[in-house]
Design an enzyme around this catalytic site. Structure first.
Site, PDB file in Angstrom:
ATOM      1  CG  HIS A   1      -1.965   1.132   1.178  1.00 60.04           C
ATOM      2  ND1 HIS A   1      -3.195   0.950   0.861  1.00 60.04           N
ATOM      3  CD2 HIS A   1      -1.724   2.798   1.387  1.00 60.04           C
ATOM      4  CE1 HIS A   1      -3.806   2.044   0.895  1.00 60.04           C
ATOM      5  NE2 HIS A   1      -2.902   3.057   1.386  1.00 60.04           N
TER       6      HIS A   1
ATOM      7  CG  HIS B   1      -1.102   7.096  -1.586  1.00 62.71           C
ATOM      8  ND1 HIS B   1      -2.333   6.967  -2.178  1.00 62.71           N
ATOM      9  CD2 HIS B   1      -1.134   6.177  -0.531  1.00 62.71           C
ATOM     10  CE1 HIS B   1      -3.146   6.639  -1.430  1.00 62.71           C
ATOM     11  NE2 HIS B   1      -2.538   6.057  -0.356  1.00 62.71           N
TER      12      HIS B   1
ATOM     13  CD  GLN C   1      -6.771  11.366  -1.917  1.00 63.46           C
ATOM     14  OE1 GLN C   1      -5.656  11.257  -2.057  1.00 63.46           O
ATOM     15  NE2 GLN C   1      -7.324  11.191  -0.800  1.00 63.46           N
TER      16      GLN C   1
ATOM     17  CG  HIS D   1      -7.384   4.451   0.584  1.00 57.89           C
ATOM     18  ND1 HIS D   1      -6.833   3.972  -0.640  1.00 57.89           N
ATOM     19  CD2 HIS D   1      -6.442   5.067   1.242  1.00 57.89           C
ATOM     20  CE1 HIS D   1      -5.821   4.306  -0.658  1.00 57.89           C
ATOM     21  NE2 HIS D   1      -5.249   5.118   0.579  1.00 57.89           N
TER      22      HIS D   1
ATOM     23  CD  GLU E   1      -6.349   6.650   5.897  1.00 60.33           C
ATOM     24  OE1 GLU E   1      -6.858   6.896   4.462  1.00 60.33           O
ATOM     25  OE2 GLU E   1      -5.326   7.239   6.213  1.00 60.33           O
TER      26      GLU E   1
ATOM     27  CG  ASP F   1      -0.796   5.131   3.486  1.00 59.42           C
ATOM     28  OD1 ASP F   1      -1.193   5.209   2.232  1.00 59.42           O
ATOM     29  OD2 ASP F   1      -1.463   5.684   4.268  1.00 59.42           O
TER      30      ASP F   1
ATOM     31  CD1 TRP G   1      -2.705  12.818   3.987  1.00 63.30           C
ATOM     32  CD2 TRP G   1      -1.852  12.559   2.245  1.00 63.30           C
ATOM     33  NE1 TRP G   1      -3.800  12.981   3.047  1.00 63.30           N
ATOM     34  CE2 TRP G   1      -3.118  12.999   1.960  1.00 63.30           C
ATOM     35  CE3 TRP G   1      -0.932  12.353   1.025  1.00 63.30           C
ATOM     36  CZ2 TRP G   1      -3.542  13.089   0.573  1.00 63.30           C
ATOM     37  CZ3 TRP G   1      -1.187  12.518  -0.225  1.00 63.30           C
ATOM     38  CH2 TRP G   1      -2.704  12.927  -0.362  1.00 63.30           C
TER      39      TRP G   1
HETATM   40 FE   FE2 Z   1      -3.376   5.058   1.592  1.00 58.05          FE
END
Ligand code: FE2
Length: 425
Positions: A57, A59, A152, A210, A213, A311, A317
Site C-alpha cells: 500500500h 502512493h 481520491q 481505502h 480510514e 502508505d 500526509w
Molecule cells: Fe493510502
C-alpha cells in the site's frame, strides 16, 4: 556451473547454514551446506537471507513532494487531502516520474522489490496515471509495480469520478480502488463499494479500497466490502486498506465482524499502515489518544491475511520515511503490542509473505522454482532484523545484484572495551 551460490545463510523460518543455488534468474536448490561450483559464491556469514520486502500500500504519485506547495501544519488526513488538492493543478508528469524513480532507487537499496501504489484518478487529464504507467515500465527490470485506480476525491462525490476511473483501467491500471468513507454519506459510501466491486468483477480485476480510514466507530464499509466480495465471487481478490475505524468500533460488533470477514472465503485481506495510522488517527482526541491502527492480532487470529504498508514517504500526509519496510514492521509491532516471539515473526510476515499474497505475486519465496530475488540482512534472524531495522548488505533481483551496502559497525574508543560494536549480543 551455477550462476550464483549463497552459502551459510540463515532463513526466516529459522533454518541455519543454508545454501541457495541460482541458475537463469531462478532458485534451483535450497539445502543445508550445499557446495557446488558457481560463477559467483557469496558467504552469508550466518546472516539472514529473506525474500524481498513487499509494500502492498503506497502512493507513488505523491511521494517526495513534502512541502509542495506547503507543509501540512495540522498533520490531519483532511489537511493532507487539501494540500494534495492545492498541489495537483501544478503537477507535471516529468516531476512525478523523477520523484517516483528516486523513490524506487531508495526502495531497491532497502530490499523493497514489489510495491502496490494507488494513483489518483480524480483529475480528468489522468496525468498521474500516465506518469506512473511510464514509471512502471521503466522500473520493471527491478521492481514489480502494481497500480490501483484510486478516486481520491470520491468516485461518486467528484464529477466524472466513475468515467475517470474506468479510463484509468482502460489504460492498463491493474486494480480497482475506492474511498467509501470520503463519499458524502454512509449510504453513498456503501453504494461506491458495491459499484466498484461490480466494475472489478466485470473486468476480472483485483480490488483494493481505502476502507474506513477514520476514527468513527460507525464507519463500517469493511462489512459491505466483505459482503460484496462474497456476493460477486471475488474470493482472494479483495483487500481493505487501513480499516482504522475497527480500532474504535464496539467490541460486540467486532466479534460479529471478524468472522464475517474470514467467512467471506479469505476474500478480504486487510492492510494496516502503522506509521501513517499512528500519526493521522486520534487527531480529534484529547487524552487518552487512540492509536487508530486496525486490530491486527485479532484479524490474524481470525484467519484473515494481514499485511503492513508504508502508505506515504515525504508527502502531504507524512514527512518521514525512506522506503524501509522494517521500520514499518517495527512501528506495527509497537502499536499492535505484538511483542511475543510469534507476534514479532508475524510482523515480519506482514511486510513479506502476507504482502506478497495481497499483490498476487508469482514466483515469490525462498524455494526451488521461485525467482532468485532476495535480500541479505545484517541480522541473524527476523527478530534481530526488526530490532535493528537491519542494514541491507546485498539485494538481488532475478539473480542480478541490484544494490549493496557495506557492513556497518561503530568504532569505539573506550578503555578496556572492544574496538567495535554491531549492536548484537
Ligand atoms: Fe493510502
Amino acid at each position: 556451473m551455477l550462476d550464483l551460490l549463497i552459502k551459510n545463510a540463515s532463513l526466516p523460518d529459522g533454518r541455519t547454514h543454508m545454501s541457495v543455488a541460482v541458475q537463469n534468474g531462478k532458485i534451483v536448490n535450497v539445502q543445508a551446506s550445499l557446495d557446488a561450483p558457481a560463477h559467483v559464491t557469496v558467504d552469508a556469514n550466518g546472516y539472514l537471507l529473506s525474500p524481498p520486502f513487499v509494500d502492498p500500500h503506497f502512493h507513488m504519485d505523491a511521494t517526495l513532494s513534502y512541502g509542495l506547495p506547503r507543509v501540512n501544519e495540522s498533520g490531519t488526513l483532511l489537511e493532507g487531502i487539501a494540500v494534495w488538492g492545492e498541489l495537483k493543478p501544478t503537477l507535471k508528469a516529468d516531476a512525478i516520474i523523477d520523484r517516483a524513480l528516486t523513490y524506487c532507487d531508495w526502495a531497491v537499496a532497502k530490499g523493497l522489490l514489489a510495491i502496490r501504489s494507488h494513483v489518483d484518478t480524480s483529475d480528468a487529464s489522468l496525468l498521474a496515471v500516465d506518469a506512473l504507467l511510464e514509471v512502471k515500465k521503466q522500473v520493471a527490470p527491478y521492481i514489480d509495480l502494481q497500480l490501483v485506480a484510486f478516486p481520491q476525491d470520491g468516485v461518486l462525490r467528484s464529477k466524472g469520478g466513475v468515467d475517470n476511473l474506468q479510463r484509468a483501467l482502460d489504460k492498463g491500471v491493474d486494480v480497482v480502488g475506492g474511498i467509501p468513507h470520503f463519499e458524502r454519506t454512509m449510504a453513498e459510501g456503501a453504494a461506491s463499494v458495491k459499484l466498484l466491486c461490480e466494475i472489478a468483477a466485470e473486468r476480472g480485476k483485483l480490488v483494493d479500497m481505502h476502507c474506513d480510514e477514520t476514527d468513527d466507530p460507525m464507519s463500517r464499509h469493511i462489512e459491505t466490502l466483505a459482503f460484496e466480495a462474497q456476493r460477486l465471487g471475488l474470493q482472494g481478490r479483495v483487500n481493505g486498506s487501513h480499516c482504522t475505524s475497527m480500532h474504535s468500533m464496539d467490541n460486540y460488533y467486532v466479534s460479529k465482524l471478524l468472522p464475517l470477514i474470514a467467512e467471506s472465503g479469505v476474500s478480504v485481506s486487510v492492510i494496516a499502515n502503522p506509521l501513517i495510522n499512528i500519526t493521522l488517527q486520534g487527531r480529534h482526541d484529547t487524552y487518552p489518544k487512540r492509536r487508530g491502527m486496525t486490530r491486527v492480532p485479532e484479524l490474524m487470529a481470525a484467519g484473515v491475511n494481514v499485511a503492513f504498508g508504508h502508505d506515504c514517504v515525504m508527502d502531504p500526509w507524512y514527512g518521514m520515511g525512506s522506503g524501509d519496510m522494517l521500520e514499518v514492521a517495527h512501528m506495527g509491532l509497537h502499536v499492535a503490542q505484538m511483542t511475543s516471539q510469534k507476534g514479532i515473526r508475524d510482523c515480519f510476515d506482514a511486510v513479506t509473505v502476507n504482502a506478497a499474497k495481497v499483490m498476487h505475486l508469482e514466483g515469490y519465496g525462498l524455494e526451488a522454482g521461485c525467482d532468485a530475488s532476495f535480500v541479505l540482512l545484517q541480522a541473524r534472524d527476523v527478530v534481530e532484523a526488526i530490532r535493528l531495522r537491519a542494514n541491507r548488505l546485498k539485494v538481488w533481483k532475478n539473480g542480478m545484484l541490484a544494490a549493496e551496502t557495506p557492513e556497518v559497525a561503530a568504532n569505539l574508543r573506550l578503555p578496556r572495551r572492544p574496538s567495535t560494536t554491531r549492536f548484537m549480543t
